[in-house]
Scaffold this motif. Structure first.
Motif, short mmCIF file in Angstrom:
data_model
loop_
_atom_site.label_atom_id
_atom_site.label_comp_id
_atom_site.label_asym_id
_atom_site.label_seq_id
_atom_site.Cartn_x
_atom_site.Cartn_y
_atom_site.Cartn_z
N GLN A 24 0.83 -1.20 0.00
CA GLN A 24 0.00 0.00 0.00
C GLN A 24 0.87 1.26 0.00
OE1 GLN A 24 -3.18 0.33 -0.53
NE2 GLN A 24 -3.48 -1.87 -0.64
N ASP A 25 1.97 1.25 0.77
CA ASP A 25 2.88 2.39 0.76
C ASP A 25 3.46 2.59 -0.62
OD1 ASP A 25 2.40 2.70 3.46
OD2 ASP A 25 4.31 1.81 4.09
N SER A 26 3.84 1.51 -1.30
CA SER A 26 4.38 1.61 -2.66
C SER A 26 3.34 2.17 -3.61
CB SER A 26 4.86 0.24 -3.15
OG SER A 26 5.94 -0.20 -2.37
N HIS A 27 2.09 1.75 -3.44
CA HIS A 27 1.02 2.28 -4.28
C HIS A 27 0.90 3.78 -4.10
CE1 HIS A 27 -1.30 -1.80 -4.66
NE2 HIS A 27 -0.07 -1.86 -5.12
N GLU A 57 -5.96 1.56 -7.28
CA GLU A 57 -6.95 0.78 -6.55
C GLU A 57 -6.77 -0.68 -6.92
OE1 GLU A 57 -10.91 2.28 -6.96
OE2 GLU A 57 -10.24 4.35 -6.76
N GLU A 58 -6.39 -1.47 -5.92
CA GLU A 58 -6.06 -2.88 -6.12
C GLU A 58 -4.99 -2.97 -7.20
OE1 GLU A 58 -9.47 -5.40 -6.43
OE2 GLU A 58 -10.44 -4.42 -4.73
N ASN A 59 -5.30 -3.53 -8.37
CA ASN A 59 -4.27 -3.67 -9.40
C ASN A 59 -4.51 -2.73 -10.59
OD1 ASN A 59 -6.51 -5.02 -10.52
ND2 ASN A 59 -5.21 -6.45 -11.63
N GLY A 73 -5.15 0.68 -17.33
CA GLY A 73 -3.91 0.71 -16.56
C GLY A 73 -3.91 -0.35 -15.47
N PHE A 74 -2.88 -1.17 -15.47
CA PHE A 74 -2.76 -2.23 -14.48
C PHE A 74 -1.39 -2.21 -13.84
CE2 PHE A 74 -5.97 -3.75 -17.44
CZ PHE A 74 -6.98 -4.11 -16.58
N ILE A 75 -1.33 -2.67 -12.58
CA ILE A 75 -0.05 -2.81 -11.90
C ILE A 75 0.08 -4.25 -11.41
CG2 ILE A 75 0.11 -0.41 -11.19
CD1 ILE A 75 -0.70 -1.35 -8.36
N ASN A 76 1.32 -4.65 -11.19
CA ASN A 76 1.62 -5.93 -10.56
C ASN A 76 2.62 -5.65 -9.46
OD1 ASN A 76 2.85 -8.39 -9.84
ND2 ASN A 76 2.36 -9.30 -11.82
N SER A 77 2.22 -5.85 -8.24
CA SER A 77 3.10 -5.59 -7.10
C SER A 77 3.46 -6.88 -6.38
CB SER A 77 2.46 -4.58 -6.15
OG SER A 77 1.16 -4.98 -5.80
N ASN A 78 3.44 -7.99 -7.11
CA ASN A 78 3.81 -9.28 -6.53
C ASN A 78 5.32 -9.49 -6.49
OD1 ASN A 78 1.12 -10.01 -6.19
ND2 ASN A 78 0.99 -10.84 -8.25
N TRP A 79 6.07 -8.62 -7.11
CA TRP A 79 7.51 -8.74 -7.19
C TRP A 79 8.17 -7.74 -6.25
CZ3 TRP A 79 9.38 -12.73 -10.06
CH2 TRP A 79 8.45 -13.37 -10.90
N ASN A 80 9.46 -7.53 -6.38
CA ASN A 80 10.17 -6.63 -5.48
C ASN A 80 10.03 -5.17 -5.90
OD1 ASN A 80 11.72 -6.91 -7.75
ND2 ASN A 80 13.67 -7.02 -6.68
#
Length: 134
Positions: A24-27, A57-59, A73-80
């Protein structure tokens, strides 16, 4: 044995909560106004355009890039780091963009098959007073 299981569950849940908070901080770090350098080559003068990430919001992300609305627009925060992808469009072409955020900077690449080009870019976040963050 039951106490060990309870302690293990508490440790796991605490770790998950901390990991979720970190995401969430990274978002939140991704949101805001960015200045993107789209220079055509490494020796060219800077060619700067704005990117504004209005919400995460979410991904999904929303905002504008180069004066066009971000589409899908999509994000993936499953990585580093946070990875993202989206498209934009002008009156003639659709542009595809992807990249990632690392150490407070954005690194990306844009591709437009209609114009037969691809271009890497990078950017810095703007402070509230309009100065660059990094």
């Amino acid at each position: 044995m039951k106490i060990k299981i309870i302690i293990l569950l508490l440790l796991i849940s605490t770790g998950l909560i901390q990991a979720q908070q970190s995401i969430q901080d990274s978002h939140q770090d991704l949101m805001g106004s960015w200045t993107i350098d789209l220079r055509p080559g490494p020796d060219a003068e800077g060619y700067f355009q704005p990117m504004i990430i209005k919400s995460v919001e979410e991904n999904r992300i929303s905002g504008t890039f180069y004066g066009s609305e971000i589409i899908d627009g999509f994000i993936n925060s499953n990585w580093n780091r946070i990875y993202f992808a989206f498209s934009t469009a002008d009156n003639s072409y659709t542009y595809y963009h992807s990249g990632y955020m690392q150490n407070g900077r954005l690194y990306g690449i844009s591709y437009c098959p209609g114009r037969a080009f691809t271009a890497p870019w990078n950017g810095v976040k703007m402070k509230r007073d309009g100065s660059k963050d990094h």
